[in-house]
Enzyme design. Structure first.
Site, PDB file in Angstrom:
ATOM      1  N   ARG A 128       0.848  -1.203   0.000  1.00 14.29           N
ATOM      2  CA  ARG A 128       0.000   0.000   0.000  1.00 14.29           C
ATOM      3  C   ARG A 128       0.879   1.247   0.000  1.00 14.29           C
ATOM      4  NH1 ARG A 128      -5.065  -2.235   3.548  1.00 14.29           N
ATOM      5  NH2 ARG A 128      -6.503  -2.155   1.808  1.00 14.29           N
ATOM      6  N   GLN A 133      -1.112   2.873  -5.539  1.00 18.43           N
ATOM      7  CA  GLN A 133      -2.489   3.191  -5.129  1.00 18.43           C
ATOM      8  C   GLN A 133      -3.526   2.787  -6.168  1.00 18.43           C
ATOM      9  OE1 GLN A 133      -2.900   7.244  -3.829  1.00 18.43           O
ATOM     10  NE2 GLN A 133      -2.343   6.710  -1.737  1.00 18.43           N
ATOM     11  N   SER A 139      -8.461  -2.115  -1.211  1.00 14.89           N
ATOM     12  CA  SER A 139      -9.213  -0.892  -0.892  1.00 14.89           C
ATOM     13  C   SER A 139     -10.402  -0.705  -1.825  1.00 14.89           C
ATOM     14  CB  SER A 139      -8.309   0.338  -0.989  1.00 14.89           C
ATOM     15  OG  SER A 139      -7.370   0.316   0.035  1.00 14.89           O
ATOM     16  N   TYR A 236      -1.873  -2.827   9.503  1.00 15.35           N
ATOM     17  CA  TYR A 236      -2.956  -3.780   9.792  1.00 15.35           C
ATOM     18  C   TYR A 236      -3.069  -4.023  11.287  1.00 15.35           C
ATOM     19  CZ  TYR A 236      -2.953  -4.799   4.815  1.00 15.35           C
ATOM     20  OH  TYR A 236      -3.046  -4.678   3.456  1.00 15.35           O
TER      21      TYR A 236
HETATM   22  P1  NAD Z   1      -8.556  -5.027   7.250  1.00 12.87           P
HETATM   23  O1  NAD Z   1      -9.540  -5.296   6.170  1.00 12.87           O
HETATM   24  O2  NAD Z   1      -7.385  -5.918   7.431  1.00 12.87           O
HETATM   25  O3  NAD Z   1      -9.362  -4.974   8.654  1.00 12.87           O
HETATM   26  C1  NAD Z   1     -10.488  -4.160   8.819  1.00 12.87           C
HETATM   27  C2  NAD Z   1     -10.411  -3.426  10.147  1.00 12.87           C
HETATM   28  O4  NAD Z   1     -10.659  -4.351  11.208  1.00 12.87           O
HETATM   29  C3  NAD Z   1      -9.065  -2.770  10.460  1.00 12.87           C
HETATM   30  O5  NAD Z   1      -9.251  -1.391  10.666  1.00 12.87           O
HETATM   31  C4  NAD Z   1      -8.606  -3.496  11.711  1.00 12.87           C
HETATM   32  O6  NAD Z   1      -7.847  -2.658  12.575  1.00 12.87           O
HETATM   33  C5  NAD Z   1      -9.925  -3.908  12.332  1.00 12.87           C
HETATM   34  N1  NAD Z   1      -9.832  -4.989  13.337  1.00 12.87           N
HETATM   35  C6  NAD Z   1      -9.099  -6.122  13.306  1.00 12.87           C
HETATM   36  N2  NAD Z   1      -9.300  -6.844  14.422  1.00 12.87           N
HETATM   37  C7  NAD Z   1     -10.193  -6.160  15.186  1.00 12.87           C
HETATM   38  C8  NAD Z   1     -10.798  -6.393  16.449  1.00 12.87           C
HETATM   39  N3  NAD Z   1     -10.511  -7.467  17.172  1.00 12.87           N
HETATM   40  N4  NAD Z   1     -11.657  -5.460  16.917  1.00 12.87           N
HETATM   41  C9  NAD Z   1     -11.948  -4.347  16.205  1.00 12.87           C
HETATM   42  N5  NAD Z   1     -11.417  -4.072  14.999  1.00 12.87           N
HETATM   43  C10 NAD Z   1     -10.540  -4.962  14.497  1.00 12.87           C
HETATM   44  O7  NAD Z   1      -8.036  -3.529   7.161  1.00 12.87           O
HETATM   45  P2  NAD Z   1      -8.002  -2.549   5.896  1.00 12.87           P
HETATM   46  O8  NAD Z   1      -9.334  -1.965   5.690  1.00 12.87           O
HETATM   47  O9  NAD Z   1      -7.338  -3.238   4.776  1.00 12.87           O
HETATM   48  O10 NAD Z   1      -7.062  -1.387   6.451  1.00 12.87           O
HETATM   49  C11 NAD Z   1      -5.831  -1.705   7.095  1.00 12.87           C
HETATM   50  C12 NAD Z   1      -4.974  -0.470   7.217  1.00 12.87           C
HETATM   51  O11 NAD Z   1      -4.442  -0.093   5.960  1.00 12.87           O
HETATM   52  C13 NAD Z   1      -5.661   0.755   7.761  1.00 12.87           C
HETATM   53  O12 NAD Z   1      -4.749   1.365   8.648  1.00 12.87           O
HETATM   54  C14 NAD Z   1      -5.867   1.621   6.547  1.00 12.87           C
HETATM   55  O13 NAD Z   1      -5.956   2.998   6.871  1.00 12.87           O
HETATM   56  C15 NAD Z   1      -4.604   1.307   5.802  1.00 12.87           C
HETATM   57  N6  NAD Z   1      -4.695   1.592   4.357  1.00 12.87           N
HETATM   58  C16 NAD Z   1      -3.664   2.282   3.783  1.00 12.87           C
HETATM   59  C17 NAD Z   1      -3.722   2.544   2.424  1.00 12.87           C
HETATM   60  C18 NAD Z   1      -2.610   3.303   1.770  1.00 12.87           C
HETATM   61  O14 NAD Z   1      -1.786   3.848   2.448  1.00 12.87           O
HETATM   62  N7  NAD Z   1      -2.581   3.327   0.459  1.00 12.87           N
HETATM   63  C19 NAD Z   1      -4.771   2.103   1.660  1.00 12.87           C
HETATM   64  C20 NAD Z   1      -5.788   1.392   2.275  1.00 12.87           C
HETATM   65  C21 NAD Z   1      -5.713   1.126   3.642  1.00 12.87           C
END
Ligand code: NAD
Length: 393
Positions: A128, A133, A139, A236
């Site tokens: 990421r 992007q 995403s 994550y």
């Molecule tokens: P994901 O699909 O792996 O998980 C979804 C959400 O579930 C996450 O926010 C995680 O913290 C939460 N989670 C996991 N266990 C949990 C629990 N026991 N209780 C409550 N919540 C819990 O995550 P995602 O949507 O792929 O996002 C992961 C990270 O990547 C985030 O920090 C997001 O901001 C980041 N991100 C960055 C970029 C980038 O920089 N280009 C793009 C997309 C996402």
């Protein structure tokens, strides 16, 4: 160079790996695109639209895959189990396979790609970083999944979401709780807010609080100290310990008494999804409440949720299970995923329009699972006995 697009045959899948728009882009790059007839049906892309964009429509998967240098897929190929088609067997040795291959969940399939001499690349492992992007399929798909889950939960709910003042009386705003505020969760929050609900959200990662609040929702914190170390270097969530989980269940049970709709999106890459709502916690919800479990395919955040079923608990709570949440919005999910793939494909095409797997490119390297008959991705290779245990990241 030939690119193959086949119909996705796994259950609950309606997406397709190319849109007429991306076929046009690929044809513009000088690539020959073969599309299996009906491949776009689930997403309402007709053969004629692909053809007009420059693709050749072929009669079956075998004709599309025959001699293809690159195979673009949504889900991992079928390996011929039972009466299944064996898509892998139809691919030529040395071909590149790019898709959402779930390699951590299906390591045996990765071994099969290596054995077949396929250069397999998993879109989930694209880093990421800013340059990638446009290729961030996690995403693009999670965003739509979160949106659709909020809409579906609202549609199943027997009440309105916004506060309404009418001559016949005032309707109270519904209260929505989003558990897991990553990409899907944040979009679920934004959608529920737009529908007029009062929204609450929780997440293990401390960084999520600010993002939730910036959308106008209320953050429910479980343990601020534990949250500080709950995020890996990759952004994550880590799997939390038993103490945290117990505390989370307590805090959430109290919150649930005032909640009407819960949308669960919590995932931990490569692991079973954490159980966030136990049967006991569901009993804290009033009859008629709705729970949408987007994580059901990864084991589920909700006890008793079933893939592609709506279960009604004894207490009258409806639990909607999404076996494949983005496939519930197949047109936009396909359009965006196809663009993610076409951006990634540009990294694999050299100046002479041939296939080039450049392992010095950090994006290709991170996504690459197998090459020249071997599993090459460190996330999958068995650790060497002398190597120290890697930190979870
Ligand atoms: P994901 O699909 O792996 O998980 C979804 C959400 O579930 C996450 O926010 C995680 O913290 C939460 N989670 C996991 N266990 C949990 C629990 N026991 N209780 C409550 N919540 C819990 O995550 P995602 O949507 O792929 O996002 C992961 C990270 O990547 C985030 O920090 C997001 O901001 C980041 N991100 C960055 C970029 C980038 O920089 N280009 C793009 C997309 C996402």
């Amino acid at each position: 160079m030939k690119v193959a697009i086949v119909k996705e045959r796994r259950p609950f899948e309606r997406r397709v790996a190319a849109s007429p728009d991306t076929v046009k882009q690929m044809a513009g790059l000088g690539l020959d695109v073969a599309v299996e007839t009906g491949a776009g049906e689930g997403a309402f892309f007709a053969d004629a639209a692909y053809q007009a964009a420059g693709a050749t429509i072929v009669a079956d998967a075998a004709s599309a895959l025959d001699g293809a240098d690159v195979v673009l897929k949504v889900q991992r190929p079928l390996l011929g189990k039972g009466a299944q088609l064996n898509e892998l067997k139809l691919m030529k040795k040395g071909a590149a396979l790019v898709g959402l291959l779930s390699p951590l969940e299906h390591p045996a399939d990765v071994q099969a790609y290596a054995k077949a001499g396929i250069a397999a690349m998993a879109m989930e492992l694209v880093p990421r970083i800013t340059r990638a992007q446009t290729m961030d399929a996690l995403s693009s798909q999670a965003n739509l999944a979160g949106y659709k889950a909020a809409l579906d939960a609202a549609a199943e709910f027997g009440r309105a979401l916004p506060m309404m003042m009418t001559a016949a009386g005032t309707i109270k705003a519904a209260r929505v709780l989003v558990m897991g505020a990553g990409v899907a969760g944040l979009q679920a929050i934004a959608t529920a807010k737009r529908l007029g609900a009062v929204v609450f959200a929780t997440d293990v990662r401390a960084a999520a609080k600010e993002q939730v609040e910036s959308l106008g929702a209320n953050f429910i914190s479980v343990d601020e100290e534990a949250a500080k170390s709950a995020e890996t270097t990759g952004g994550y969530a880590r799997e939390m310990g038993e103490d945290y989980q117990r505390r989370q269940r307590q805090v959430m049970t109290d919150a649930l008494r005032r909640i009407d709709i819960v949308i669960c999106t919590a995932l931990i890459p490569g692991r079973r999804a954490p159980i966030l709502l136990t049967g006991e916690m569901l009993a804290a919800l009033a009859p008629g409440s709705v729970v949408a479990d987007i994580a059901v395919e990864s084991g589920g955040n909700v006890e008793g949720s079933k893939p592609e079923e709506t279960v009604i608990t004894q207490g009258g709570v409806k639990i909607i299970g999404y076996a494949n949440a983005p496939a519930h919005i197949p047109v936009d999910a396909s359009l965006l995923y196809a663009r993610n793939l076409s951006a990634f494909l540009a990294l694999l095409v050299d100046q002479d329009k041939g296939l080039r797997i450049d392992t010095s490119d950090e994006i290709v390297k991170a996504a690459l699972l197998t090459l020249d008959g071997a599993v090459v991705n460190p996330a999958l290779a068995p650790p060497s006995p002398a190597a120290p245990t890697p930190a979870t990241s």
